[in-house]
Design a protein around this motif. Structure first.
Motif, PDB file in Angstrom:
ATOM      1  N   ILE B 240      16.526  11.591 -16.131  1.00 16.02           N
ATOM      2  CA  ILE B 240      16.711  10.447 -15.232  1.00 16.02           C
ATOM      3  C   ILE B 240      17.486   9.335 -15.935  1.00 16.02           C
ATOM      4  N   LEU B 243      21.141  10.309 -15.991  1.00 17.77           N
ATOM      5  CA  LEU B 243      21.733  10.173 -14.658  1.00 17.77           C
ATOM      6  C   LEU B 243      22.012   8.700 -14.350  1.00 17.77           C
ATOM      7  N   LEU B 254      12.522   6.105 -15.218  1.00 18.01           N
ATOM      8  CA  LEU B 254      12.225   7.368 -15.886  1.00 18.01           C
ATOM      9  C   LEU B 254      11.650   8.397 -14.908  1.00 18.01           C
ATOM     10  N   THR B 255      11.024   7.909 -13.832  1.00 17.43           N
ATOM     11  CA  THR B 255      10.496   8.848 -12.849  1.00 17.43           C
ATOM     12  C   THR B 255      11.442   8.917 -11.647  1.00 17.43           C
ATOM     13  N   ASP B 256      11.249   9.954 -10.823  1.00 10.27           N
ATOM     14  CA  ASP B 256      12.062  10.114  -9.621  1.00 10.27           C
ATOM     15  C   ASP B 256      11.961   8.861  -8.739  1.00 10.27           C
ATOM     16  N   GLN B 257      10.718   8.362  -8.556  1.00  9.59           N
ATOM     17  CA  GLN B 257      10.496   7.204  -7.685  1.00  9.59           C
ATOM     18  C   GLN B 257      11.220   5.967  -8.196  1.00  9.59           C
ATOM     19  N   PHE B 259      13.813   5.869 -10.084  1.00 10.06           N
ATOM     20  CA  PHE B 259      15.259   6.050  -9.912  1.00 10.06           C
ATOM     21  C   PHE B 259      15.673   5.739  -8.477  1.00 10.06           C
ATOM     22  N   ILE B 260      14.932   6.294  -7.513  1.00  9.11           N
ATOM     23  CA  ILE B 260      15.273   6.098  -6.097  1.00  9.11           C
ATOM     24  C   ILE B 260      15.267   4.605  -5.759  1.00  9.11           C
ATOM     25  N   TYR B 263      18.266   2.955  -7.352  1.00 15.25           N
ATOM     26  CA  TYR B 263      19.472   3.451  -6.672  1.00 15.25           C
ATOM     27  C   TYR B 263      19.659   2.740  -5.326  1.00 15.25           C
ATOM     28  N   LYS B 264      18.543   2.607  -4.605  1.00 19.71           N
ATOM     29  CA  LYS B 264      18.558   1.932  -3.299  1.00 19.71           C
ATOM     30  C   LYS B 264      19.088   0.512  -3.423  1.00 19.71           C
TER      31      LYS B 264
END
Lengths: 278, 267
Positions: B240, B243, B254-257, B259-260, B263-264
């Motif tokens: 992450i 990316l 570091l976690t998917d959440q 990142f989202i 990103y948002k």
């Protein structure tokens, strides 16, 4: 290059088949990755592809295995040594213990081929360079770290120039930078010498970056088989207890929350993920 | 239990300088990941903590004990060490005996030992293998067995050397749960690992070693985004982080959440 037909195998004293009715064809020059949960039969399939089954491990076997035109079951192990080579997960199991230095250990297999001295020296030096072992040439194999032993195990098989190289978790003790170096070295061998590679690995990020074909093995059967972009993003992956790379997982999450068009193909590598989110 | 290193240097017989002037304080209940390339000094540092190695210069304290004044056997009661290669650790003829050895050696009562053994085996998911021979287990399970052998000793400090090596997704998840349990019990947990994604998920403090020195020490959301430092130390950041860096997003996720979320806000 590799042709398996209706292969079924059970270890002596085994209660069930470890491999069940496997049909598989691998083309020359392919980088083929085999993934699956522990206990799926991955290591056993590696033994089959290198003749350890049935020449070392007996047991109950049916079907056919042909490698480079030779029937593995009918060809004695020493004759298979120039055709197919196995790098074990634990380098300790690989290193002969019969030689005192890294250089001698690498040359050991070639000496058994009774090759001319100059050729043995030339091939040994080249492979040491490829795997970053030249500085360790005079060290005893047992004095090396786990990661160094793993590179030695790879070198001492690759120096034999097998047409098929079978790697069972070959980088488990290597740091990521060394892992990258090893995979890059393998990649160049595939391109330059049309080596065929079968790789067993839990590290899906590396599989995604280097393999051109991926198969999932679970409970002794091939559950899925295809290009990494397809297999590593498929529902099959989680069904068989595997976890997608975080590049795939976070992209899927972005699609599900409506941030990214759900028709867009899911990425498996960093480069693909960057394109996906751009 | 707290750990303290004061100006610790260590040179192996033969002259390899593996640790250079390390100052470090780990507070009781901390969960710390040591990362760095092969040969950076991670294992040498870990072996200073359980007294297997004593500093060539400087002092190491585990709680109020200075390691150089204590035997390896005494240290074993405070610091449990799970080796990278399970075969360096296993020796008993049954899984039960393997796990019972540690607490018995510490002089625990037999009735508490069998409880500890069962608890530890359950925690690693090997309770049904209690009567089997350790070498009849596949390697990933042997590794879990060595973890159980250390858990049963109930040491205040636990060191895990490459715990996820050779484990599949389920095994890694199980080891993650064990780490969470140890943290919840207030024990000090230390890992040495190349599995950067595992470290990022479970260890709120990360220390980067390079050529025997500490080159970074902090929280994952900062350390894993120090690109050039990590590159020099031979460490590839978590997926992450890579990316986010490649997309030019602000650091920290570091976690998917996470990142989202970032990103948002920034796309």
């Amino acid at each position: 290059m590799v042709y398996l037909k209706n292969l079924t195998y059970r270890y002596p004293r085994g209660e069930s088949d470890v491999l069940h009715d496997i049909n598989l064809t691998i083309q020359e020059g392919q980088f083929f990755a085999l993934i699956g949960p522990n206990g799926a039969g991955k290591s056993t399939l590696c033994y089959v592809l290198t003749g350890f089954v049935p020449h070392f491990y007996k047991g109950k076997l049916s079907g056919t295995v042909t490698i480079n035109g030779r029937d593995v079951f009918d060809t004695p192990l020493p004759e298979l040594a120039g055709v197919t080579g196995l790098v074990f997960a634990t380098p300790f199991n690989q290193i002969s213990g019969a030689r005192f230095t890294v250089r001698e250990e690498i040359a050991f297999g070639l000496e058994n081929f009774a090759l001319p001295r100059e050729e043995i020296i030339d091939r040994t030096e080249k492979v040491m360079k490829l795997f970053n072992l030249t500085d360790l040439a005079e060290r005893p194999p047992t004095a090396l770290s786990g990661g160094q032993q793993q590179r030695l195990a790879l070198a001492s098989i690759i120096v034999m120039r097998p047409r098929l190289l079978v790697l069972d978790e070959p980088t488990s003790q290597l740091d990521p930078v060394s892992t990258h170096e090893v995979f890059s070295a393998l990649d160049s061998l595939i391109n330059q010498e049309h080596l065929t590679v079968v790789l067993v690995s839990h590290k899906l990020e590396w599989v995604a970056a280097f393999a051109d074909r991926v198969a999932i093995l679970d409970q002794g059967q091939i559950a899925a088989d295809g290009p990494p972009e397809e297999i590593l993003t498929s529902a099959e992956l989680t069904i068989h207890g595997l976890t997608p790379t975080q590049f795939t997982a976070v992209s899927l999450m972005a699609q599900r929350t409506g941030l990214i068009d759900s028709k867009k193909a899911l990425p498996v590598t960093l480069d693909q993920a960057v394109q996906f989110f751009k | 239990m707290k750990i303290q290193l004061e100006s610790v240097s260590f040179t192996y017989p033969g002259g390899v300088e593996a640790l250079r002037d390390i100052d470090l304080f780990i507070k009781s209940g901390d969960a710390v990941a040591f990362i760095g390339e092969n040969g950076a000094g991670k294992s040498t540092l870990a072996k200073q903590l359980n007294g297997l190695l004593k500093p060539s210069y400087g002092r190491v304290f585990v709680g109020d004990w200075q390691t150089s004044n204590r035997s390896v056997a005494q240290m074993a009661g405070r610091v449990g060490f799970v080796f990278q290669n399970p075969d360096e650790q296993l020796f008993a003829r049954s899984v039960r005996e393997e796990v019972a050895f540690g607490p018995r050696n510490l002089g625990r009562e037999e009735y508490t030992i069998s409880e500890d053994v069962e608890m530890a085996l359950k925690q690693v998911g090997l309770d049904r293998a209690i009567n089997r021979h350790p070498y009849d287990l596949p390697t990933p399970e042997r590794k879990l067995l060595t973890i159980a052998a250390i858990l049963a000793m109930r040491t205040p400090v636990v060191i895990l050397d490459e715990p996820t090596m050779g484990q599949d997704a389920q095994g890694i998840a199980r080891i993650g749960r064990i780490v969470s349990d140890l943290k919840a019990e207030g024990r000090t947990v230390i890992t040495i690992s190349h599995d950067i994604d595992f470290c990022a998920e479970h260890f709120p403090r990360v220390i980067v070693l390079s050529s025997g020195r500490i080159v970074a020490d902090g929280v994952p959301s900062e350390v894993y985004y120090q690109e050039s430092m990590l590159e020099n130390a031979g460490v590839i950041p978590p997926q992450i982080a890579r990316l986010s860096i490649n997309l030019g997003l602000p650091s920290g996720a570091l976690t998917d959440q996470e990142f989202i979320q970032i990103y948002k806000e920034h796309r």
